[in-house]
Design a protein around this motif. Structure first.
Motif, PDB file in Angstrom:
ATOM      1  N   PRO A  47      -2.006  -4.313  -7.246  1.00 41.90           N
ATOM      2  CA  PRO A  47      -0.656  -4.415  -6.669  1.00 41.90           C
ATOM      3  C   PRO A  47       0.107  -5.653  -7.153  1.00 41.90           C
ATOM      4  O   PRO A  47       1.339  -5.612  -7.254  1.00 41.90           O
ATOM      5  CB  PRO A  47      -0.929  -4.505  -5.160  1.00 41.90           C
ATOM      6  CG  PRO A  47      -2.212  -3.770  -4.970  1.00 41.90           C
ATOM      7  CD  PRO A  47      -3.031  -4.110  -6.191  1.00 41.90           C
ATOM      8  N   ALA A  48      -0.600  -6.717  -7.485  1.00 37.69           N
ATOM      9  CA  ALA A  48       0.088  -7.922  -7.967  1.00 37.69           C
ATOM     10  C   ALA A  48       0.670  -7.720  -9.369  1.00 37.69           C
ATOM     11  O   ALA A  48       1.616  -8.401  -9.762  1.00 37.69           O
ATOM     12  CB  ALA A  48      -0.873  -9.109  -7.964  1.00 37.69           C
ATOM     13  N   ILE A 101      -5.915   1.056  -2.115  1.00 39.23           N
ATOM     14  CA  ILE A 101      -4.543   0.649  -2.475  1.00 39.23           C
ATOM     15  C   ILE A 101      -3.551   1.723  -2.031  1.00 39.23           C
ATOM     16  O   ILE A 101      -2.489   1.419  -1.482  1.00 39.23           O
ATOM     17  CB  ILE A 101      -4.448   0.388  -3.996  1.00 39.23           C
ATOM     18  CG1 ILE A 101      -5.181  -0.915  -4.351  1.00 39.23           C
ATOM     19  CG2 ILE A 101      -2.980   0.300  -4.441  1.00 39.23           C
ATOM     20  CD1 ILE A 101      -5.364  -1.141  -5.840  1.00 39.23           C
ATOM     21  N   LEU A 103      -3.816   3.674   0.417  1.00 37.63           N
ATOM     22  CA  LEU A 103      -3.676   3.623   1.876  1.00 37.63           C
ATOM     23  C   LEU A 103      -2.924   2.371   2.333  1.00 37.63           C
ATOM     24  O   LEU A 103      -2.117   2.409   3.257  1.00 37.63           O
ATOM     25  CB  LEU A 103      -5.075   3.598   2.536  1.00 37.63           C
ATOM     26  CG  LEU A 103      -5.867   4.886   2.554  1.00 37.63           C
ATOM     27  CD1 LEU A 103      -7.297   4.600   3.008  1.00 37.63           C
ATOM     28  CD2 LEU A 103      -5.234   5.898   3.503  1.00 37.63           C
ATOM     29  N   GLY A 104      -3.233   1.253   1.680  1.00 36.61           N
ATOM     30  CA  GLY A 104      -2.751  -0.041   2.172  1.00 36.61           C
ATOM     31  C   GLY A 104      -1.413  -0.476   1.602  1.00 36.61           C
ATOM     32  O   GLY A 104      -0.717  -1.282   2.218  1.00 36.61           O
ATOM     33  N   VAL A 105      -1.060   0.020   0.425  1.00 41.13           N
ATOM     34  CA  VAL A 105       0.217  -0.366  -0.182  1.00 41.13           C
ATOM     35  C   VAL A 105       1.035   0.918  -0.293  1.00 41.13           C
ATOM     36  O   VAL A 105       0.952   1.641  -1.289  1.00 41.13           O
ATOM     37  CB  VAL A 105      -0.001  -1.015  -1.572  1.00 41.13           C
ATOM     38  CG1 VAL A 105       1.307  -1.530  -2.148  1.00 41.13           C
ATOM     39  CG2 VAL A 105      -1.015  -2.152  -1.480  1.00 41.13           C
ATOM     40  N   GLU A 107       3.978   1.700  -0.915  1.00 45.79           N
ATOM     41  CA  GLU A 107       4.859   1.890  -2.073  1.00 45.79           C
ATOM     42  C   GLU A 107       4.085   2.427  -3.270  1.00 45.79           C
ATOM     43  O   GLU A 107       4.677   3.026  -4.170  1.00 45.79           O
ATOM     44  CB  GLU A 107       5.520   0.568  -2.500  1.00 45.79           C
ATOM     45  CG  GLU A 107       6.112  -0.274  -1.381  1.00 45.79           C
ATOM     46  CD  GLU A 107       5.088  -1.231  -0.789  1.00 45.79           C
ATOM     47  OE1 GLU A 107       4.294  -0.772   0.069  1.00 45.79           O
ATOM     48  OE2 GLU A 107       5.064  -2.402  -1.159  1.00 45.79           O
TER      49      GLU A 107
END
Lengths: 149, 434
Positions: A47-48, A101, A103-105, A107
């Motif tokens: 994500p970064a 990712i 699930l958690g992000v 976007e």
């Protein structure tokens, strides 16, 4: 389009993801709208690196028992459905990281992945790839560049 | 049981070239042998560094591990600067402290929520946990990302920092970035408090509990801190870090690729969050103190399975302390960079820091041209290995005596013991298994 090469260039064939990104940086013209990034060894840091791209293509070293240099290609569904093969006390596998990712992000939930895996010969401290893995890295870099042409 | 005995083998704790895991041999109803092996990469990196210039150390040593890269950086810089006889300016010291807090947030968030909590709540993985705890699983990843963001801001990259240099920093953060980090840290406090309540409702088993010596650095100032210059034990001993070779004895064992460690007395010991809380937990303040009292109402007990809860307490501390450090940095004028001049000379230096898994020690010596002659890195995981084996032995003996059930349950419980230490099983590589 975001292309990420995973792995550690100081651990022999584990650096194959970096090697492919290095070659792509030379092959791809700047104006392509494609970014190629070094992802190092933690897929949860994806994500970064992500700047809203719809597609993320990943290149990583693979261990499956096939001959060194064998190229594995997985589409989005196959990659995310891959079983958790690293029951690991310290980190999650790539498929499990991508599922977390998603699930958690929120976007990134619609991001489509594509995966190139290159079977390793030796993962041990030291720079440089073994000959079959280096050849496969060249091939994968060319293949990706051709797809983007 | 046969006269030849019974073996319990858990081969999956390691990941490289098939080695690693737990091996238990039971003969005649008695635990005969308990071995744990891991791939522990730092030994090889020490060899890689010999002959390189000390300015190259950071670029190499941070790659020992992805999740520990900031810790290795700060420990290496402390050792190199000690060798050069230079100190850190207040700003540089605070920024390295913030970097360490970011790394601890990232690492603890991953271990507590993704690796340990599923064990306690009866799920196979964090993904399976998401069905019942979707908000918690989402928050856990955001917390990990916050740790990454801090490391990116201070270190220049989310992994393997490049902005941290001998003598200072190449680029200093802007005030608006620090304000953003401070706000994000504050915003995470509420959701994390919910996790403390969830953890408090879970009963931690005591099948691995046994008398343990705890070791941690004495904080460099009053307060709960991750840096210091003396090593303390829970038996009341204290030693300068520079004399660590007289205190910590490293040794090889036939069954492991990693060195083991013990105190000079021969006793094994534990480093990490639980050790830090045992020694310095009374220094916690604010919500971290409340979390400590909530999760450890009888104080720290000698039960490694509570290490996950100790990490949770430290997460609360890191959120609070991080805001304080941001505040302190915001009180300094905005500058582009801060570097200290120094003269290259031959020297030997030791640096130590408390990283998520415990005390990390780096030692370097170099010649008049700055060429590395020797390097030594003692990781927390290596220090904990011998103690882990003792805990595993205690656990096996108790579990067999209490007829724990199927072998798969026994193996899961042994894995929980190993996982509680949050061992760093070389994330210096990333290989996908298909």
């Amino acid at each position: 389009m975001l292309i990420v090469g995973l792995g550690n260039p100081l651990m022999g064939d584990d650096g194959v993801g970096h090697a492919v990104v290095e070659r792509l940086c030379r092959l791809l013209p700047q104006h392509h709208g494609v970014r190629a990034e070094y992802g190092d060894t933690d897929a949860l840091r994806l994500p970064a690196l992500w700047h809203g791209e719809e597609e993320v293509w990943l290149v990583d070293a693979v261990c499956s028992g096939a001959l060194p240099g064998t190229i594995h290609r997985l589409d989005h569904e196959a990659l995310l459905a891959a079983p958790q093969r690293h029951h690991h006390a310290h980190r999650l596998s790539l498929p499990e990281s991508l599922r977390w990712i998603a699930l958690g992000v929120t976007e990134m939930a619609s991001v489509r992945y594509r995966f190139w895996g290159i079977e390793v010969h030796e993962v041990a401290p030291g720079e440089g790839l073994s000959p079959p893995v280096a050849a496969a890295a060249e091939y994968v870099a060319s293949e990706i560049a051709d797809r983007l042409a | 049981m046969s006269a030849a005995g019974r073996s319990i083998v858990i081969p999956h704790l390691g990941r490289v070239e098939g080695h690693g895991g737990i091996f238990v041999k039971v003969v005649g109803g008695r635990v005969h042998e308990v071995n744990m092996d891991i791939f522990e990469g730092s030994r090889y990196y020490e060899a890689l560094l010999k002959g390189k210039h000390f300015l190259d150390v950071q670029g190499v040593i941070t790659r020992v591990c992805a999740i520990c890269s900031a810790g290795h950086t700060v420990a290496a810089l402390a050792a190199l600067e000690n060798a050069l006889g230079i100190g850190s300016s207040p700003r540089v010291f605070k920024m390295r402290g913030l970097l360490t807090l970011g790394a601890t947030i990232e690492s603890h968030a991953l271990h507590v929520f993704a690796l340990a909590l599923p064990d306690f709540l009866g799920f196979d993985s964090v993904i399976a946990m998401a069905e019942k705890y979707p908000r918690e699983v989402t928050f856990a990843l955001k917390l990990k990302q916050l740790g990454n963001r801090i490391q990116e801001l201070i270190g220049g990259r989310a992994v393997h920092p490049v902005n941290t240099l001998v003598g200072g920093f190449g680029k200093l953060p802007r005030h608006r970035d620090l304000e953003e980090i401070r706000a994000a840290l504050a915003a995470a406090q509420g959701p994390l408090a919910g996790f403390v309540e969830l953890a408090a409702s879970i009963e931690v088993p005591d099948f691995a509990a046994r008398p343990t010596v705890f070791v941690a650095l004495r904080p460099h100032e009053e307060g709960y801190r991750f840096r210091g210059s003396t090593l303390c034990t829970s038996r009341g001993e204290e030693f300068p870090v520079a004399e660590y070779r007289d205190v910590v004895r490293e040794f090889t064992v036939e069954h492991s690729h990693a060195k083991h460690a013990a105190l000079a007395s021969g006793e094994t010991y534990m480093v990490g969050s639980l050790a830090r809380l045992a020694l310095w937990g009374d220094r916690l303040v604010g919500q971290a103190r409340e979390a400590f009292q909530r999760l450890f109402p009888r104080g720290v007990e000698e039960n490694v399975l509570t290490n996950t809860w100790a990490q949770l307490v430290e997460l609360v501390h890191c959120l609070e302390r991080g805001q304080q450090v941001c505040e302190e940095l915001l009180g300094l004028p905005e500058e582009e960079r801060e570097m200290q001049d120094y003269r290259v000379r031959a020297g030997r230096g030791v640096g130590a820091i408390e990283v998520p898994r415990g005390t990390l020690i780096h030692e370097y010596s170099f010649d008049d041209d700055g060429i590395i002659e020797s390097a030594n890195v003692i990781t927390p995981t290596a220090q904990n290995l011998a103690n882990t084996e003792r805990d595993l032995r205690a656990a096996v003996e108790r579990l067999l005596a209490s007829d724990v059930g199927s072998e798969s349950i026994l193996k899961l419980k042994l894995e929980m013991v190993a996982r509680a230490y949050d061992p760093c099983i070389s994330c210096s590589v990333h290989v996908t298994c298909l």
